[in-house]
Design an enzyme around this catalytic site. Structure first.
Site, PDB file in Angstrom:
ATOM      1  N   GLU A  82      39.619  34.163  22.810  1.00 15.35           N
ATOM      2  CA  GLU A  82      39.700  35.435  23.531  1.00 15.35           C
ATOM      3  C   GLU A  82      40.716  36.362  22.886  1.00 15.35           C
ATOM      4  O   GLU A  82      41.782  35.923  22.454  1.00 15.35           O
ATOM      5  CB  GLU A  82      40.098  35.173  24.983  1.00 15.35           C
ATOM      6  CG  GLU A  82      40.329  36.447  25.808  1.00 15.35           C
ATOM      7  CD  GLU A  82      40.837  36.144  27.207  1.00 15.35           C
ATOM      8  OE1 GLU A  82      40.045  35.596  27.996  1.00 15.35           O
ATOM      9  OE2 GLU A  82      42.024  36.427  27.489  1.00 15.35           O
TER      10      GLU A  82
ATOM     11  N   THR B  72      38.814  41.072  26.625  1.00 13.67           N
ATOM     12  CA  THR B  72      39.215  41.347  28.002  1.00 13.67           C
ATOM     13  C   THR B  72      39.008  42.821  28.360  1.00 13.67           C
ATOM     14  O   THR B  72      38.706  43.657  27.509  1.00 13.67           O
ATOM     15  CB  THR B  72      40.680  40.962  28.252  1.00 13.67           C
ATOM     16  OG1 THR B  72      41.529  41.794  27.452  1.00 13.67           O
ATOM     17  CG2 THR B  72      40.921  39.504  27.903  1.00 13.67           C
TER      18      THR B  72
ATOM     19  N   ARG C  55      36.206  39.478  39.321  1.00 10.98           N
ATOM     20  CA  ARG C  55      36.560  40.421  40.385  1.00 10.98           C
ATOM     21  C   ARG C  55      37.539  41.450  39.852  1.00 10.98           C
ATOM     22  O   ARG C  55      37.382  42.647  40.056  1.00 10.98           O
ATOM     23  CB  ARG C  55      37.186  39.693  41.578  1.00 10.98           C
ATOM     24  CG  ARG C  55      37.409  40.630  42.782  1.00 10.98           C
ATOM     25  CD  ARG C  55      38.446  40.108  43.744  1.00 10.98           C
ATOM     26  NE  ARG C  55      39.794  40.145  43.181  1.00 10.98           N
ATOM     27  CZ  ARG C  55      40.876  39.800  43.849  1.00 10.98           C
ATOM     28  NH1 ARG C  55      40.767  39.369  45.104  1.00 10.98           N
ATOM     29  NH2 ARG C  55      42.070  39.855  43.280  1.00 10.98           N
ATOM     30  N   GLY C  56      38.585  40.997  39.186  1.00 13.21           N
ATOM     31  CA  GLY C  56      39.599  41.894  38.655  1.00 13.21           C
ATOM     32  C   GLY C  56      40.713  42.160  39.654  1.00 13.21           C
ATOM     33  O   GLY C  56      40.565  41.948  40.863  1.00 13.21           O
ATOM     34  N   ASP C  57      41.839  42.623  39.143  1.00  9.40           N
ATOM     35  CA  ASP C  57      43.002  42.939  39.970  1.00  9.40           C
ATOM     36  C   ASP C  57      42.986  44.398  40.387  1.00  9.40           C
ATOM     37  O   ASP C  57      42.373  45.248  39.726  1.00  9.40           O
ATOM     38  CB  ASP C  57      44.292  42.637  39.207  1.00  9.40           C
ATOM     39  CG  ASP C  57      44.407  41.166  38.834  1.00  9.40           C
ATOM     40  OD1 ASP C  57      44.047  40.321  39.684  1.00  9.40           O
ATOM     41  OD2 ASP C  57      44.842  40.873  37.702  1.00  9.40           O
TER      42      ASP C  57
ATOM     43  N   ALA D 120      33.295  39.057  42.345  1.00 12.25           N
ATOM     44  CA  ALA D 120      32.561  38.800  41.104  1.00 12.25           C
ATOM     45  C   ALA D 120      31.088  38.511  41.399  1.00 12.25           C
ATOM     46  O   ALA D 120      30.207  38.869  40.612  1.00 12.25           O
ATOM     47  CB  ALA D 120      33.186  37.634  40.356  1.00 12.25           C
TER      48      ALA D 120
ATOM     49  N   TYR E 233      39.033  28.064  38.280  1.00  7.90           N
ATOM     50  CA  TYR E 233      40.438  27.689  38.332  1.00  7.90           C
ATOM     51  C   TYR E 233      40.574  26.198  38.611  1.00  7.90           C
ATOM     52  O   TYR E 233      40.303  25.758  39.732  1.00  7.90           O
ATOM     53  CB  TYR E 233      41.157  28.489  39.431  1.00  7.90           C
ATOM     54  CG  TYR E 233      41.283  29.962  39.133  1.00  7.90           C
ATOM     55  CD1 TYR E 233      42.504  30.511  38.772  1.00  7.90           C
ATOM     56  CD2 TYR E 233      40.172  30.804  39.200  1.00  7.90           C
ATOM     57  CE1 TYR E 233      42.626  31.874  38.488  1.00  7.90           C
ATOM     58  CE2 TYR E 233      40.274  32.160  38.923  1.00  7.90           C
ATOM     59  CZ  TYR E 233      41.504  32.688  38.570  1.00  7.90           C
ATOM     60  OH  TYR E 233      41.617  34.023  38.278  1.00  7.90           O
TER      61      TYR E 233
ATOM     62  N   GLN F   9      56.771  33.434  27.655  1.00  9.39           N
ATOM     63  CA  GLN F   9      55.328  33.550  27.848  1.00  9.39           C
ATOM     64  C   GLN F   9      54.859  32.795  29.080  1.00  9.39           C
ATOM     65  O   GLN F   9      53.911  33.191  29.750  1.00  9.39           O
ATOM     66  CB  GLN F   9      54.620  33.015  26.599  1.00  9.39           C
ATOM     67  CG  GLN F   9      53.128  33.218  26.537  1.00  9.39           C
ATOM     68  CD  GLN F   9      52.561  32.604  25.260  1.00  9.39           C
ATOM     69  OE1 GLN F   9      53.267  32.410  24.276  1.00  9.39           O
ATOM     70  NE2 GLN F   9      51.283  32.293  25.292  1.00  9.39           N
TER      71      GLN F   9
ATOM     72  N   LYS G 252      46.737  36.320  18.313  1.00  8.98           N
ATOM     73  CA  LYS G 252      47.416  35.664  17.192  1.00  8.98           C
ATOM     74  C   LYS G 252      46.416  34.750  16.476  1.00  8.98           C
ATOM     75  O   LYS G 252      46.223  33.597  16.850  1.00  8.98           O
ATOM     76  CB  LYS G 252      48.618  34.858  17.676  1.00  8.98           C
ATOM     77  CG  LYS G 252      49.652  35.668  18.459  1.00  8.98           C
ATOM     78  CD  LYS G 252      50.305  36.725  17.576  1.00  8.98           C
ATOM     79  CE  LYS G 252      51.390  37.471  18.352  1.00  8.98           C
ATOM     80  NZ  LYS G 252      51.966  38.584  17.551  1.00  8.98           N
TER      81      LYS G 252
END
Length: 287
Positions: free
Chosen positions: A16, A47, A106-108, A126, A146, A213, A273
């Site tokens: 990703e 994304t 769904r998204g924030d 979603a 999840y 991170q 990266k």
């Protein structure tokens, strides 16, 4: 596809990337994609900003992956802020660019959206987005899952029920949020099998290469942190290069264990990266 050296089976390898916030940084992400192309992943996902804030960049990068890198592109799409009209516009754009895979989320809630707008949004979940994509045309649809339940879910059981509902609407593949404890993933996989979910399951792996991170990653994913990883962070808190290498090695051990246990797909959260992804890729291919 890569060969699982432990089982002799072929498994999918993917990764990703995310669009940079500044237009000036777009050149760097194209360089990253060119480097990832050399690994011949099964797909590269891109994304999507909160409320579609990066939708144009997502479509542009997905088109580059699909048509220049000659790698399957998976474009993220979020329900929040979406309308039936804007959904069709974005699906038409992807279709024109030959991008046929979508990760429906769904998204924030965007910072610019009021509470009232959020509560009265046209696409609430979603699953609503999945219905809209299916009604539009022939796309391959992925959904997120999840291993330790969605942070907003009431329970593991309710989270699994919602996942089953999404899959029954026509989800082809599932990509997990990042996790750091494989045992929790195996329990989740068993639960998914018991639910009769047939979508292919791809394990999302986030290499922790910087001390700061982890806090952000855990808050977004709801993942627990095993003692081994927290000890590494403590050990290399003042050693950036040591942390980078230790984080890569932890991710490699995690992937190796997944391969020994018959995983169907590995999805690397690259944080843009390419060099980190390449090190993991080369390590897991070694006999």
């Amino acid at each position: 596809m890569i060969l699982n050296k432990y089982t002799g089976e072929q498994i999918e390898f993917s990764c990703e990337v995310f669009p940079p916030k500044r237009d000036d940084d777009m050149y760097e992400i194209f360089q990253t994609l060119d480097a990832l192309e050399g690994l011949q992943p099964d797909y590269i996902s891109v994304t999507y900003g909160a409320g579609g804030s990066n939708s144009k960049k997502t479509a542009k990068l997905a088109a580059y992956i699909q048509n220049v890198c000659d790698v399957e592109a998976l474009a993220h799409m979020t329900a929040v802020g979406m309308t039936a009209e804007s959904l069709n516009e974005r699906l038409e754009e992807l279709q024109k660019k030959a991008v046929r895979r979508i990760l429906a989320l769904r998204g924030d809630k965007p910072r610019t959206m009021t509470d009232e707008e959020f509560e009265t949004r046209e696409f609430r979940y979603a699953s609503d987005l999945i219905k809209g994509i299916r009604a539009f045309g022939d796309f391959r649809i992925a959904a997120a899952c999840y291993p330790e339940k969605h942070p907003e879910s009431e329970s593991v059981e309710s989270d699994l029920m919602h996942l089953k509902e999404k899959c029954d609407l026509g989800v082809d593949e599932l990509i997990t949020q990042m996790f750091f404890d494989n045992e929790k993933f195996y329990r989740f996989r068993e639960a998914v099998d018991r639910m009769g979910i047939k979508a292919s399951l791809h394990a999302g792996i986030m290499p922790i290469t910087k001390v700061n991170q982890l806090g952000t990653s855990v808050s977004l994913s709801g993942s627990s942190v095993p003692t081994e990883l927290s000890n590494l962070i403590a050990k290399y808190s003042e050693d950036p290069e040591g942390m980078r290498q230790a984080g890569i090695e932890f991710a490699i051990r995690q992937v190796e264990d997944l391969m020994r246990n018959g995983i169907g797909g590995i999805h690397i959260y690259t944080m843009n990266k390419a060099d980190v992804t390449k090190e993991i890729y080369e390590a897991i291919l070694k006999a």
